[in-house]
Design an enzyme around this catalytic site. Structure first.
Site, mmCIF file in Angstrom:
data_model
loop_
_atom_site.group_PDB
_atom_site.id
_atom_site.type_symbol
_atom_site.label_atom_id
_atom_site.label_comp_id
_atom_site.label_asym_id
_atom_site.label_seq_id
_atom_site.Cartn_x
_atom_site.Cartn_y
_atom_site.Cartn_z
ATOM 1 N N TRP A 192 -6.466 -11.450 2.715
ATOM 2 C CA TRP A 192 -5.395 -12.232 2.524
ATOM 3 C C TRP A 192 -4.905 -13.013 4.050
ATOM 4 N N CYS A 268 1.398 -10.267 18.970
ATOM 5 C CA CYS A 268 0.970 -11.692 18.427
ATOM 6 C C CYS A 268 2.130 -11.648 16.966
ATOM 7 N N LEU A 368 20.458 -22.768 -11.929
ATOM 8 C CA LEU A 368 19.816 -24.006 -12.612
ATOM 9 C C LEU A 368 19.523 -23.799 -14.361
ATOM 10 N N GLU A 393 3.509 -10.023 7.564
ATOM 11 C CA GLU A 393 4.016 -9.859 8.775
ATOM 12 C C GLU A 393 4.869 -8.609 8.808
ATOM 13 N N GLY A 394 4.568 -7.612 7.994
ATOM 14 C CA GLY A 394 5.388 -6.462 7.813
ATOM 15 C C GLY A 394 6.133 -6.569 6.545
HETATM 16 P P1 TGC Z 1 2.974 2.115 17.288
HETATM 17 O O1 TGC Z 1 2.679 3.722 17.782
HETATM 18 O O2 TGC Z 1 4.477 1.967 16.828
HETATM 19 O O3 TGC Z 1 2.514 1.098 18.289
HETATM 20 C C1 TGC Z 1 1.420 0.965 18.833
HETATM 21 C C2 TGC Z 1 1.210 0.142 20.199
HETATM 22 O O4 TGC Z 1 1.737 -0.992 19.890
HETATM 23 C C3 TGC Z 1 3.138 -1.411 20.600
HETATM 24 N N1 TGC Z 1 3.896 -1.862 19.789
HETATM 25 C C4 TGC Z 1 4.277 -3.193 19.910
HETATM 26 N N2 TGC Z 1 4.047 -4.201 20.727
HETATM 27 C C5 TGC Z 1 4.268 -5.554 20.522
HETATM 28 N N3 TGC Z 1 5.351 -5.836 19.644
HETATM 29 C C6 TGC Z 1 5.484 -4.972 18.550
HETATM 30 N N4 TGC Z 1 6.157 -5.325 17.546
HETATM 31 C C7 TGC Z 1 4.966 -3.629 18.720
HETATM 32 N N5 TGC Z 1 5.127 -2.576 17.756
HETATM 33 C C8 TGC Z 1 4.338 -1.730 18.484
HETATM 34 C C9 TGC Z 1 3.785 0.058 20.810
HETATM 35 O O5 TGC Z 1 4.594 0.218 22.254
HETATM 36 C C10 TGC Z 1 2.379 0.774 21.323
HETATM 37 O O6 TGC Z 1 1.847 0.553 22.442
HETATM 38 P P2 TGC Z 1 1.134 1.546 23.367
HETATM 39 O O7 TGC Z 1 0.961 0.872 24.575
HETATM 40 O O8 TGC Z 1 2.059 2.546 23.573
HETATM 41 O O9 TGC Z 1 -0.397 1.898 22.699
HETATM 42 O O10 TGC Z 1 1.973 1.750 15.982
HETATM 43 P P3 TGC Z 1 1.922 2.414 14.514
HETATM 44 O O11 TGC Z 1 0.589 2.766 14.239
HETATM 45 O O12 TGC Z 1 2.967 3.552 14.395
HETATM 46 O O13 TGC Z 1 2.505 1.255 13.751
HETATM 47 C C11 TGC Z 1 3.674 0.520 13.538
HETATM 48 C C12 TGC Z 1 3.987 -0.160 12.607
HETATM 49 C C13 TGC Z 1 3.902 0.407 11.253
HETATM 50 C C14 TGC Z 1 5.242 -0.773 12.746
HETATM 51 C C15 TGC Z 1 2.597 -1.290 12.670
HETATM 52 O O14 TGC Z 1 1.593 -0.917 12.394
HETATM 53 C C16 TGC Z 1 3.287 -2.752 11.723
HETATM 54 O O15 TGC Z 1 4.043 -3.197 12.232
HETATM 55 N N6 TGC Z 1 2.680 -2.673 10.492
HETATM 56 C C17 TGC Z 1 2.689 -3.834 9.630
HETATM 57 C C18 TGC Z 1 1.433 -4.788 9.852
HETATM 58 C C19 TGC Z 1 1.848 -6.214 9.881
HETATM 59 O O16 TGC Z 1 2.803 -6.710 9.978
HETATM 60 N N7 TGC Z 1 0.528 -6.911 9.601
HETATM 61 C C20 TGC Z 1 0.787 -8.262 9.500
HETATM 62 C C21 TGC Z 1 -0.599 -8.908 9.471
HETATM 63 S S1 TGC Z 1 -0.751 -10.587 10.148
HETATM 64 C C22 TGC Z 1 0.170 -11.330 8.627
HETATM 65 O O17 TGC Z 1 0.542 -10.964 7.780
HETATM 66 C C23 TGC Z 1 0.209 -12.853 8.948
HETATM 67 S S2 TGC Z 1 0.896 -13.865 7.898
HETATM 68 C C24 TGC Z 1 0.942 -15.205 8.711
HETATM 69 C C25 TGC Z 1 1.422 -16.396 7.885
HETATM 70 O O18 TGC Z 1 0.918 -17.005 6.770
HETATM 71 O O19 TGC Z 1 2.674 -16.994 8.474
HETATM 72 P P1 FAD Z 2 0.034 -2.077 1.827
HETATM 73 O O1 FAD Z 2 0.137 -1.624 3.094
HETATM 74 O O2 FAD Z 2 -0.947 -1.320 0.814
HETATM 75 O O3 FAD Z 2 1.411 -1.758 1.157
HETATM 76 C C1 FAD Z 2 1.849 -1.537 -0.275
HETATM 77 C C2 FAD Z 2 3.368 -1.243 -0.515
HETATM 78 O O4 FAD Z 2 3.509 0.286 0.195
HETATM 79 C C3 FAD Z 2 4.366 -2.236 0.103
HETATM 80 O O5 FAD Z 2 5.341 -2.046 -0.643
HETATM 81 C C4 FAD Z 2 4.731 -1.312 1.470
HETATM 82 O O6 FAD Z 2 6.072 -1.701 1.869
HETATM 83 C C5 FAD Z 2 4.790 -0.050 0.911
HETATM 84 N N1 FAD Z 2 4.572 1.019 2.122
HETATM 85 C C6 FAD Z 2 3.329 1.056 3.139
HETATM 86 N N2 FAD Z 2 3.760 1.949 4.018
HETATM 87 C C7 FAD Z 2 4.859 2.590 3.516
HETATM 88 C C8 FAD Z 2 5.427 3.966 3.982
HETATM 89 N N3 FAD Z 2 4.978 4.551 5.210
HETATM 90 N N4 FAD Z 2 6.389 4.134 3.390
HETATM 91 C C9 FAD Z 2 6.977 3.654 2.428
HETATM 92 N N5 FAD Z 2 6.523 2.401 1.915
HETATM 93 C C10 FAD Z 2 5.289 2.119 2.380
HETATM 94 N N6 FAD Z 2 -2.582 -10.539 7.078
HETATM 95 C C11 FAD Z 2 -3.360 -10.913 8.344
HETATM 96 O O7 FAD Z 2 -3.783 -10.340 8.992
HETATM 97 N N7 FAD Z 2 -3.457 -12.419 8.575
HETATM 98 C C12 FAD Z 2 -2.794 -13.408 7.824
HETATM 99 O O8 FAD Z 2 -3.094 -14.468 8.191
HETATM 100 C C13 FAD Z 2 -2.169 -12.805 6.482
HETATM 101 N N8 FAD Z 2 -1.758 -13.757 5.843
HETATM 102 C C14 FAD Z 2 -1.073 -13.549 4.750
HETATM 103 C C15 FAD Z 2 -0.790 -14.453 3.648
HETATM 104 C C16 FAD Z 2 -0.281 -14.067 2.537
HETATM 105 C C17 FAD Z 2 0.050 -15.115 1.383
HETATM 106 C C18 FAD Z 2 0.011 -12.704 1.926
HETATM 107 C C19 FAD Z 2 0.406 -12.152 0.830
HETATM 108 C C20 FAD Z 2 -0.399 -11.626 2.997
HETATM 109 C C21 FAD Z 2 -1.215 -12.049 4.276
HETATM 110 N N9 FAD Z 2 -1.593 -11.089 5.221
HETATM 111 C C22 FAD Z 2 -2.173 -11.486 6.175
HETATM 112 C C23 FAD Z 2 -1.317 -9.795 4.721
HETATM 113 C C24 FAD Z 2 -0.198 -9.077 4.831
HETATM 114 O O9 FAD Z 2 0.339 -8.977 6.104
HETATM 115 C C25 FAD Z 2 0.094 -7.758 4.170
HETATM 116 O O10 FAD Z 2 -0.125 -8.166 2.769
HETATM 117 C C26 FAD Z 2 1.144 -6.859 4.556
HETATM 118 O O11 FAD Z 2 0.922 -6.385 5.855
HETATM 119 C C27 FAD Z 2 1.098 -5.486 3.568
HETATM 120 O O12 FAD Z 2 -0.125 -4.928 3.481
HETATM 121 P P2 FAD Z 2 -0.925 -4.867 2.419
HETATM 122 O O13 FAD Z 2 -0.811 -6.067 1.247
HETATM 123 O O14 FAD Z 2 -2.152 -4.153 2.124
HETATM 124 O O15 FAD Z 2 0.234 -3.808 1.255
#
Ligand code: TGC
Ligand code: FAD
Length: 413
Positions: A192, A268, A368, A393-394
């Site tokens: 993704w 980031c 609509l 992005e979470g």
């Molecule tokens: P945790 O123990 O909370 O944190 C580990 C270390 O990271 C630091 N930290 C942060 N630093 C900067 N910004 C934040 N938002 C931060 N959150 C935590 C924290 O202080 C710690 O630092 P250190 O020095 O103590 O090691 O980590 P955790 O494993 O418990 O995970 C927390 C959780 C679940 C919130 C994190 O894993 C998370 O945010 N998960 C969601 C993943 C996600 O958002 N993926 C997105 C992928 S990229 C994407 O979707 C791009 S779409 C782009 C587009 O098309 O627009």
């Molecule tokens: P999962 O992590 O498998 O989650 C599945 C379901 O379980 C969700 O409903 C979630 O909320 C729930 N869940 C997870 N953990 C818990 C918990 N502890 N308790 C209760 N419920 C929970 N990623 C990148 O790295 N780079 C990109 O550029 C990027 N672009 C994207 C573009 C698109 C169009 C899309 C759809 C996604 C993109 N992503 C990218 C990925 C995106 O960040 C992930 O899809 C997102 O973080 C969720 O991960 P997952 O899809 O593996 O779902």
């Protein structure tokens, strides 16, 4: 406390009251898309940025976006125009970037997403997820090599964090890298990934014996491939890909030296989530604007649709949600510009504003009627896009649990 007379104010107040009615105050007309006048709280420079991006969206994005979405095509021809306006890496100072403040970046995202979430996504990924880590964690040589060309749109970036087995928990990533002499050998896969197949440079996060590190992998590196994910019903005007790494050799000079651990990629995400919290307001505004138009001109039961109480209630609710999201985003931006923004602030805004925009788009689609399923109207495209935006992005749940952890001190992930 003295009792108040049912007929009016207490007598002594009446005695001093001026019987002449005050002249009616002159109020400027209220913008239905900005009820609380957020625009008035912007600086002159911020307003100029917003206006410039709005013109670009009106002139270049809106005329082509419907057909690009239908054709499942990222309109790459927009990239030079986005670059020329300084929208790529706009928050970075130096390296041919615009050096704008955080609120300006938010307004850029808002106007772009008024056009389409896919266009805002392109700019988010390029700016917040690729240029930001190179600027914040890269060597001087890496910054000079990539940032000016990325600002000009000559090098397109993608950001590889999510993996096929579960994106919400990146700490458990399987993609890994091992040292081999002065190089690293990278193996694994990402899923993704926005811009993946069109990217010249992938910022890839991988587990190493030293913790998570960031790798700069150039297109064409042997063992690296980025096939596009097809058949999406959401973000069809954006490229989404898988990334595969099969013994990919990355020289040490292409590893980000300034960070190790999960805080690298999460920092980031903080930048990009900030932009999303603003961006989705634009999508919701586009839906409300079209609904004000549509309900004023469609006549049912002998009166405009807009003259029904339940329709007005729904329009009012959209305006309420958009207004609160605008105020939240503005305060978030001011906190960021003051260096006081924390991850929990961003989580609340990303959660609230994505939920707001998705609910607005879904309700607009319904108002609509049958026309709501047609690409001729914007809500269904925004609605479908926002299904991704609320997930990437979470996910909503991840941000709710982040706030829960902030409030209780207990980790419920
Ligand atoms: P945790 O123990 O909370 O944190 C580990 C270390 O990271 C630091 N930290 C942060 N630093 C900067 N910004 C934040 N938002 C931060 N959150 C935590 C924290 O202080 C710690 O630092 P250190 O020095 O103590 O090691 O980590 P955790 O494993 O418990 O995970 C927390 C959780 C679940 C919130 C994190 O894993 C998370 O945010 N998960 C969601 C993943 C996600 O958002 N993926 C997105 C992928 S990229 C994407 O979707 C791009 S779409 C782009 C587009 O098309 O627009
Ligand atoms: P999962 O992590 O498998 O989650 C599945 C379901 O379980 C969700 O409903 C979630 O909320 C729930 N869940 C997870 N953990 C818990 C918990 N502890 N308790 C209760 N419920 C929970 N990623 C990148 O790295 N780079 C990109 O550029 C990027 N672009 C994207 C573009 C698109 C169009 C899309 C759809 C996604 C993109 N992503 C990218 C990925 C995106 O960040 C992930 O899809 C997102 O973080 C969720 O991960 P997952 O899809 O593996 O779902």
């Amino acid at each position: 406390m003295r009792a108040r007379s049912p007929q009016g104010p207490p007598e002594e107040l009446n005695a001093v009251a001026d019987p002449t009615p005050a002249p009616a105050e002159e109020h400027p007309p209220i913008d239905p898309l900005d009820l609380y006048g957020v625009r008035g709280a912007l600086s002159e420079e911020e307003r100029q940025v917003q206006d410039a991006v709005a013109r670009l969206v009106d002139a270049e994005v809106l005329p082509l976006i419907q057909s690009a979405f239908e054709a499942h095509r990222f309109p790459r021809e927009l990239v030079p125009q986005l670059a020329q306006l300084g929208l790529l890496g706009s928050s970075i100072s130096g390296y041919d970037c615009a050096g704008l403040n955080a609120v300006s970046y938010g307004l850029i995202c808002q106007e772009l997403e008024r056009g389409d979430s896919g266009i805002r996504s392109f700019v988010s990924v390029q700016s917040s997820l690729c240029m930001f880590p190179i600027f914040a964690f890269g060597s001087e040589e890496q910054r000079r090599t990539y940032l000016p060309r990325m600002a000009r749109g000559e090098v397109i970036g993608c950001f590889g964090l999510t993996e096929p087995h579960g994106g919400s928990d990146p700490a458990n990533m399987k993609t890994h890298a091992r040292r081999r002499g002065g190089d690293w050998v990278l193996n694994g896969s990402k899923m993704w990934i926005t811009n993946g197949s069109i990217a010249d440079l992938a910022v890839v996060w991988a587990m190493t014996p030293e913790g998570i590190r960031g790798f700069l992998v150039e297109r064409g590196t042997p063992g690296f491939s980025a096939p596009e994910i097809e058949h999406k019903f959401s973000l069809r005007a954006s490229v989404t890909s898988a990334l595969f790494f099969d013994n990919v050799v990355v020289p040490d000079a292409r590893v980000l030296p300034g960070v190790s651990g999960l805080k690298g990629p999460l920092s980031c995400l903080t930048q990009a989530r900030f932009g999303i919290a603003w961006g989705v307001i634009g999508a919701a505004q586009a839906c409300l604007a079209q609904m004000l138009d549509y309900t004023a001109t469609r006549t049912l039961f002998g009166r405009p649709l807009a003259q029904n109480q339940t329709i007005q209630l729904r329009l009012a609710d959209m305006a309420r949600r958009i207004t609160t999201a605008q105020l939240l985003a503005l305060q978030l931006g001011r906190l960021k510009d003051a260096g006081q923004m924390q991850p929990a602030h961003v989580s609340l805004a990303k959660w609230n504003n994505c939920r707001m925009a998705l609910d607005v788009a879904r309700d607009a689609r319904d108002m609509l009627g049958g026309a709501g399923i047609s690409a001729e109207y914007v809500p269904i495209r925004h609605m479908l896009n926002l299904e991704s935006v609320i997930t990437y992005e979470g996910t909503e749940t991840i941000h709710q649990l982040t706030i829960g952890r902030q409030l209780t001190g207990l980790n419920a992930f």
